[in-house]
Design an enzyme around this catalytic site. Structure first.
Site, short mmCIF file in Angstrom:
data_model
loop_
_atom_site.label_atom_id
_atom_site.label_comp_id
_atom_site.label_asym_id
_atom_site.label_seq_id
_atom_site.Cartn_x
_atom_site.Cartn_y
_atom_site.Cartn_z
N HIS A 70 0.82 -1.22 0.00
CA HIS A 70 0.00 0.00 0.00
C HIS A 70 0.86 1.27 0.00
O HIS A 70 0.35 2.34 -0.31
CB HIS A 70 -0.91 0.00 1.24
CG HIS A 70 -2.36 0.22 0.95
ND1 HIS A 70 -2.92 0.26 -0.30
CD2 HIS A 70 -3.41 0.40 1.81
CE1 HIS A 70 -4.22 0.47 -0.21
NE2 HIS A 70 -4.54 0.56 1.05
N ASN A 129 -7.08 5.90 3.76
CA ASN A 129 -8.50 6.14 3.49
C ASN A 129 -8.91 7.60 3.62
O ASN A 129 -10.03 7.96 3.25
CB ASN A 129 -9.37 5.26 4.38
CG ASN A 129 -9.18 3.79 4.08
OD1 ASN A 129 -8.46 3.41 3.17
ND2 ASN A 129 -9.84 2.95 4.86
N ASP A 144 -0.88 2.36 -5.43
CA ASP A 144 -0.84 0.92 -5.72
C ASP A 144 -2.14 0.48 -6.38
O ASP A 144 -3.20 1.06 -6.15
CB ASP A 144 -0.64 0.14 -4.41
CG ASP A 144 -1.76 0.38 -3.41
OD1 ASP A 144 -2.57 -0.54 -3.20
OD2 ASP A 144 -1.85 1.49 -2.85
N ASN A 178 -9.51 2.89 -1.80
CA ASN A 178 -10.10 3.81 -0.82
C ASN A 178 -9.39 5.16 -0.74
O ASN A 178 -10.03 6.18 -0.50
CB ASN A 178 -10.14 3.15 0.56
CG ASN A 178 -11.21 2.08 0.64
OD1 ASN A 178 -12.21 2.15 -0.07
ND2 ASN A 178 -11.00 1.08 1.47
#
Length: 184
Positions: free
Chosen positions: A19, A66, A91, A112
Site C-alpha cells: 500500500h 483512506n 498501488d 479507498n
C-alpha cells in the site's frame, strides 16, 4: 506548478508494504529532483523545489490511506492549482506486480485512498500513475498491508524507478507522451 502525491500509510510499521508504493515513488522522485520531503504541511510530509522551470510540490499524506483526500484537498486549495497539474501515485491490486499505468482521469477502481481524493476534490479529472502490486493470494487487507516478498523486491524497485521517470516525463513532455512511452 505541479502537486505530486504518493499515497501510503504513515508509520514505520507500514514502510515497505504494498500500500506504500506511492510513498516509495515520492522518495525516488525526491532523490532524482534533489529535494527533501521532510516539512510537515497540508497533513503531509512535503518537499518543494523546481524542475525545468516548474515549481514542484511532493506530498506524502500522513492521514492514513483512506483519508488521503484531506491532504490533497488542502494543498490543491492552498496553491489554487488546476487538477490537470495534480498527479497521484498509488498501488493497484488489479495490475500485475511491477506494471505501471498512467491515466489522465478515471474512477477510483475501488481504491479507498482514491475514493477519498475523488470525493473531496469533487472530480475524477486528474492524472494518476498506478503501480501494480499483484492480485491477493489471501484477503485484500493482508495483501495490501503486507510487505513485498524477497522474490518481488527487484521487480517493485524497477517499477518505482519507472514510475518516477514517468512522472518526470509528464512534467517535461505532457501526459499523452508519457502514456505512450510507459503504458506497456
Amino acid at each position: 506548478m505541479y502537486v505530486i502525491a504518493g499515497l501510503g500509510n504513515p508509520g514505520r510499521e507500514y514502510e515497505g508494504t504494498r500500500h506504500n508504493v506511492g510513498f516509495m515513488v515520492i522518495d525516488e522522485l525526491a532523490k532524482k529532483l534533489g529535494m527533501n520531503v521532510t516539512k510537515l504541511k497540508f497533513k503531509s510530509l512535503v518537499g518543494e523545489g523546481n524542475f525545468k522551470g516548474e515549481k514542484i510540490i511532493l506530498l506524502k499524506p500522513q492521514t492514513f490511506m483512506n483519508s488521503s483526500g484531506e491532504a490533497l484537498y488542502d494543498a490543491v486549495n492552498f496553491y489554487k492549482i488546476p487538477l490537470e497539474n495534480v498527479i497521484v501515485i498509488y498501488d493497484d491490486k488489479d495490475l500485475d506486480l511491477g506494471k505501471i499505468r498512467i491515466r489522465k482521469k478515471g474512477s477510483s477502481g475501488g481504491h479507498n485512498g482514491m475514493n477519498s481524493i475523488i470525493y473531496l476534490l469533487n472530480s475524477e479529472e486528474f492524472p494518476r500513475v498506478r503501480i501494480g502490486i499483484g492480485k491477493p493470494q489471501k484477503d485484500l487487507v493482508s495483501h495490501v498491508l503486507g510487505k513485498f516478498e524477497e522474490s518481488e523486491k527487484k521487480l517493485i524497485d524497477e517499477a518505482v524507478i519507472k514510475a518516477a521517470d514517468a512522472v518526470i516525463d509528464i512534467i517535461e513532455n505532457g501526459i499523452e507522451h508519457a502514456m505512450s512511452k510507459f503504458n506497456g
